[in-house]
Design a protein around this motif. Structure first.
Motif, PDB file in Angstrom:
ATOM      1  N   THR A  63       0.834  -1.195   0.000  1.00 38.81           N
ATOM      2  CA  THR A  63       0.000   0.000   0.000  1.00 38.81           C
ATOM      3  C   THR A  63       0.874   1.253   0.000  1.00 38.81           C
ATOM      4  OG1 THR A  63      -0.057   0.160   2.401  1.00 38.81           O
ATOM      5  CG2 THR A  63      -1.727  -1.251   1.355  1.00 38.81           C
ATOM      6  N   LYS A  64       0.265   2.366  -0.272  1.00 43.03           N
ATOM      7  CA  LYS A  64       1.015   3.631  -0.258  1.00 43.03           C
ATOM      8  C   LYS A  64       1.611   3.883   1.120  1.00 43.03           C
ATOM      9  CE  LYS A  64       0.637   8.606  -1.071  1.00 43.03           C
ATOM     10  NZ  LYS A  64       1.329   8.937   0.187  1.00 43.03           N
ATOM     11  N   ASP A  65       0.830   3.636   2.171  1.00 40.13           N
ATOM     12  CA  ASP A  65       1.341   3.883   3.518  1.00 40.13           C
ATOM     13  C   ASP A  65       2.524   2.975   3.837  1.00 40.13           C
ATOM     14  OD1 ASP A  65      -0.525   5.849   3.942  1.00 40.13           O
ATOM     15  OD2 ASP A  65      -1.903   4.562   5.075  1.00 40.13           O
ATOM     16  N   VAL A  66       2.447   1.720   3.415  1.00 40.80           N
ATOM     17  CA  VAL A  66       3.551   0.786   3.668  1.00 40.80           C
ATOM     18  C   VAL A  66       4.811   1.245   2.938  1.00 40.80           C
ATOM     19  CG1 VAL A  66       4.380  -1.545   3.156  1.00 40.80           C
ATOM     20  CG2 VAL A  66       2.139  -1.226   4.209  1.00 40.80           C
ATOM     21  N   LEU A  67       4.674   1.623   1.674  1.00 40.44           N
ATOM     22  CA  LEU A  67       5.845   2.045   0.907  1.00 40.44           C
ATOM     23  C   LEU A  67       6.402   3.369   1.420  1.00 40.44           C
ATOM     24  CD1 LEU A  67       4.710   1.050  -2.689  1.00 40.44           C
ATOM     25  CD2 LEU A  67       6.361  -0.132  -1.224  1.00 40.44           C
ATOM     26  N   ASP A  68       5.518   4.263   1.875  1.00 38.50           N
ATOM     27  CA  ASP A  68       5.994   5.519   2.464  1.00 38.50           C
ATOM     28  C   ASP A  68       6.859   5.265   3.698  1.00 38.50           C
ATOM     29  OD1 ASP A  68       4.792   7.179   0.607  1.00 38.50           O
ATOM     30  OD2 ASP A  68       2.998   7.544   1.827  1.00 38.50           O
ATOM     31  N   GLU A  90       3.332   0.113 -10.801  1.00 39.20           N
ATOM     32  CA  GLU A  90       3.545   1.547 -11.044  1.00 39.20           C
ATOM     33  C   GLU A  90       3.779   2.288  -9.732  1.00 39.20           C
ATOM     34  OE1 GLU A  90       4.151   5.124 -12.793  1.00 39.20           O
ATOM     35  OE2 GLU A  90       4.064   3.149 -13.763  1.00 39.20           O
ATOM     36  N   ARG A  91       3.066   1.901  -8.691  1.00 36.30           N
ATOM     37  CA  ARG A  91       3.250   2.534  -7.375  1.00 36.30           C
ATOM     38  C   ARG A  91       4.666   2.283  -6.855  1.00 36.30           C
ATOM     39  NH1 ARG A  91      -0.859   0.326  -3.233  1.00 36.30           N
ATOM     40  NH2 ARG A  91      -2.286   1.581  -4.501  1.00 36.30           N
ATOM     41  N   VAL A  92       5.108   1.032  -6.942  1.00 38.83           N
ATOM     42  CA  VAL A  92       6.462   0.710  -6.493  1.00 38.83           C
ATOM     43  C   VAL A  92       7.487   1.450  -7.340  1.00 38.83           C
ATOM     44  CG1 VAL A  92       8.165  -1.141  -6.234  1.00 38.83           C
ATOM     45  CG2 VAL A  92       5.780  -1.544  -5.589  1.00 38.83           C
ATOM     46  N   HIS A  93       7.255   1.502  -8.641  1.00 37.78           N
ATOM     47  CA  HIS A  93       8.164   2.191  -9.562  1.00 37.78           C
ATOM     48  C   HIS A  93       8.341   3.652  -9.172  1.00 37.78           C
ATOM     49  CE1 HIS A  93       9.192   4.048 -13.577  1.00 37.78           C
ATOM     50  NE2 HIS A  93      10.044   3.041 -13.556  1.00 37.78           N
ATOM     51  N   GLN A  94       7.248   4.320  -8.848  1.00 40.86           N
ATOM     52  CA  GLN A  94       7.323   5.723  -8.456  1.00 40.86           C
ATOM     53  C   GLN A  94       8.098   5.890  -7.152  1.00 40.86           C
ATOM     54  OE1 GLN A  94       6.113   8.510 -10.310  1.00 40.86           O
ATOM     55  NE2 GLN A  94       6.163   6.826 -11.792  1.00 40.86           N
ATOM     56  N   LYS A 234      10.852  12.594  -3.769  1.00 46.05           N
ATOM     57  CA  LYS A 234      10.177  13.353  -4.811  1.00 46.05           C
ATOM     58  C   LYS A 234      10.571  12.774  -6.154  1.00 46.05           C
ATOM     59  CE  LYS A 234       9.298  18.078  -6.361  1.00 46.05           C
ATOM     60  NZ  LYS A 234       9.650  19.501  -6.179  1.00 46.05           N
ATOM     61  N   VAL A 235       9.588  12.401  -6.956  1.00 45.88           N
ATOM     62  CA  VAL A 235       9.870  11.801  -8.254  1.00 45.88           C
ATOM     63  C   VAL A 235      10.480  12.843  -9.178  1.00 45.88           C
ATOM     64  CG1 VAL A 235       8.874  10.628 -10.255  1.00 45.88           C
ATOM     65  CG2 VAL A 235       7.942  10.231  -7.976  1.00 45.88           C
TER      66      VAL A 235
END
Length: 258
Positions: A63-68, A90-94, A234-235
């Protein structure tokens, strides 16, 4: 609450072989992801907070929270690469482009995320016949190579051989040889966006490679190396694609032609 100096590591495992193949479950009764995580804890101690997640969890546990909340992601997959949702890839890639470190292990070379980051097929030659693998250090000054013997001897392992269809690595740290005479670039680093990526090939579901103390040390070293410690993720974005402000020549007052 984790101290900000603590290295936050997430080990992602496909966790399919362990569920359906008794001989794999015997080697890795708690799953390969758990064994990999234990090796990282063993080597990094209180300096790391190591958690695990698997393919069949909601949003694959990514999830976004986990990756953050992750500094370095460790990835092992094999039989179910196609089941990883493209939106999650795509989320992991970003997150990787933004500075989250990534370790890709063994058959993760065919994962969607590794292929997306490399831009190539990432195919290779292989043979699973209990080969002996010798992992030779070709860059002994690199932090990932610290504290490991030359060579690392793995008595039973799947053979990976060239040609390995990846971009030229930024750094080649390990080169493996096998009983059939094959060679393989088994430890490579890459940089994408703000991130550092380490691919390390030793480790297969049919053999107890992730119990090997020297392999565990290399993975832990790789996790430490892949941490970027950026103050803010930041991407990297090309302004023109973000705003639509493409160069058209309007307003240009410089010289034209010769």
């Amino acid at each position: 609450m984790t101290n900000k100096e603590t290295l936050r590591v997430l080990v992602w495992g496909e966790n399919r072989h362990e569920q359906v193949e008794p001989h794999v479950r015997e080697i890795y009764p708690d799953g390969m992801h758990a064994t990999i995580a234990a090796g990282i804890r063993e080597n990094l101690g209180d300096g790391a907070r190591v958690t695990t997640t698997t393919l069949d969890e909601p949003e694959h546990g990514l999830t976004k929270d986990v990756l953050d909340d992750t500094d370095v992601l460790v990835w092992w997959g094999h039989a179910a690469h196609g089941e990883v949702d493209d939106e999650i890839v795509e989320r992991v890639h970003q997150h990787v482009l933004s500075g989250m470190g990534l370790l890709v292990l063994h058959s993760g070379h065919w994962s969607k995320i590794f292929g997306k980051l490399m831009g190539t097929t990432c195919t290779l030659r292989w043979r699973s016949e209990q080969d002996r693998e010798l992992v030779w250090t070709v860059n002994p000054t690199h932090p990932i190579a610290q504290g490991v013997p030359h060579p690392i001897v793995i008595e039973q392992q799947e053979m990976y051989g060239e040609y390995f269809d990846i971009p030229a690595p930024d750094e080649l740290i390990f080169l493996s040889t096998f009983s059939g005479g094959e060679v393989f670039r088994s430890g490579c680093t890459f940089r994408r966006g703000h991130s550092k990526i380490f691919f390390f090939s030793p480790g297969d579901q049919d053999y107890p490679v992730y119990h090997h103390k020297d392999i565990r040390r290399v993975i832990a070293n790789g996790v430490q190396w892949a941490r970027t410690d950026l103050p803010e993720r930041k991407v990297p974005i090309l302004l023109r694609y973000n705003t639509g402000e493409f160069f058209t020549g309007h307003g240009y007052t410089g010289p034209i032609g010769d």
